[in-house]
Design an enzyme around this catalytic site. Sequence first.
Site, PDB file in Angstrom:
ATOM      1  CE1 TYR A  44       0.317  -0.081  11.385  1.00  0.00           C
ATOM      2  CE2 TYR A  44      -1.161  -1.632  12.455  1.00  0.00           C
ATOM      3  CZ  TYR A  44       0.087  -1.048  12.345  1.00  0.00           C
ATOM      4  OH  TYR A  44       1.092  -1.413  13.201  1.00  0.00           O
TER       5      TYR A  44
ATOM      6  CG  ASP B 101      -0.223   0.223   2.520  1.00  0.00           C
ATOM      7  OD1 ASP B 101       0.744  -0.518   2.790  1.00  0.00           O
ATOM      8  OD2 ASP B 101      -0.626   1.127   3.272  1.00  0.00           O
TER       9      ASP B 101
END
Length: 528
Positions: free
Chosen positions: A257, A106
């Site tokens: 996160y 990511d």
Amino acid sequence: MGSKTKGCCGWLIVALVASLVATAAVVAIMKKKAGGGSGRKLKPLPVPGPPGAIDSKYGDALGVALQFFQVQKAGKLENNQIPWRGDSALDDGKSAGLDLSKGMYDAGDHIKFSFPMAFTATVLSWSILEYGDQMSAAKQLDPALDALRWITDFLVNAHPSDNVFYIQVGDPDLDHNCWERPETMSEKRPLTQINTKSPGSDVAAEAAAAMASASIVFKSRDTTYSDSLLQHAQKLFTFADTYRGLASDTYPKLQNYYNSTGYQDELLWAASWLYHATGDQTYLSYVTVRNGKAFADWGRPTWFSWDDKLAGTQVLLSRLNFFGSKQTSNAENMGLKMYRDTAEAVICGLLPDSPSATASRTGGGLVWISGWNSLQHATNAAFLAVVYSDYMLTSQTAAVQCSGKYYSPTDIRNFAISQANYILGDNPMKLSYLVGYGSSYPQQVHHRGASIPADAKTGCKGFQYLHSTSPNPNVAMGALVGGPFQNDTFVDSRDNAVQTESSTYNSGTLVGLLSGLVTTSSVAQSFT
């Protein structure tokens, strides 16, 4: 990577009269830059034809931006164009008898989070559907399709049965205790799944949106693959809607996160894409009659992000109101009008001299909402703006009305241009925030692979490269870094992850924004 909980904030448009007085100087500056706003009704502009001449600035930037998806690929690489990247994560999924080696990391670390990865795929699909002709004219369509399929291949394999979906590969705590290249990582990479007893409607619905939108992209290119994507999308949506719950409630560690603030927006987003993919009125009824009032928060603009999909859903469903939808009931049409009205409120909040303009901007004109990954909101907002302006142009809609002032598609496009130009170097720092574009861009991107020489033998503990003050030995081409502080300053330090870390989901909407600006063209009135 740091905390990702700062991904979305509210509009802060409430009671703007007082705040606009305090920001009169900013508004005055932005009036000069973007112009627009009239007390008189405007006449429709001509409908553009096929893609015309390429704007080399945006064409070059688009070519650079798409390279970041190559930088972020996991698995066995094919036709690798990034000389310092190699195969990685080849055993991901093997413990469950799956091949989860593909997909993308990511950001600057090596976890595969399905939630932001799926969002990346959804906005990349949307970009291709709206601006595939422009991408093709700029010779950038093939890289976009390649990046999309690399993600959707992972999502398909992460959905081995109707009510099971793998939402994470790797342990963030183990990963963050290491600073190493993905090609050499040796830590355990456990799998995290959602199922009927451990729900995650937000992630499952986003994956459904990704695969539904991608099924439209690939429908004319690979019918078998498109059909498979659509089947997975429909099953994932049913799973998400039937077994409701947040993944971050099921797995509290995710709150550090990607802490989703709700799943209702993803359910609407997914159903909207499924309607576009299938034409099945059940999905249209879902977003309008059955759940619009409860889930859509009509009349309250929000920021579009990996967390909050409402603004994106509003613009996407506005397309149906602009161009018409077959066999819609009066109640469904009323719902679509509410989505479009809210989308217009989003647009009015973005236009700098609109009476309802958000005051959340830097002195240099950038929409600025959060210190962490500040360019996320500006990029996403500009993407929605250019899409909406093209809906208006293609449908010959003359203007949006913002508290008595009228704004043309050109005014809206000029806002999008102002944000894109800021990103590409027209800012007080005279710095391109797109790595590899222009003569001056960040040299210390917070990115493990870029910061470590390809031949270095670091093991897990290569932290000397994190803390080094030298430029990265490898260029993370196409990375859109986090961006400036609210005072338009930027500290180019690898330790400053707040500003120097990049992400795939920023790149997804940036590709759409640049594709919309690379040349002027009408958009298709239907995706199918």
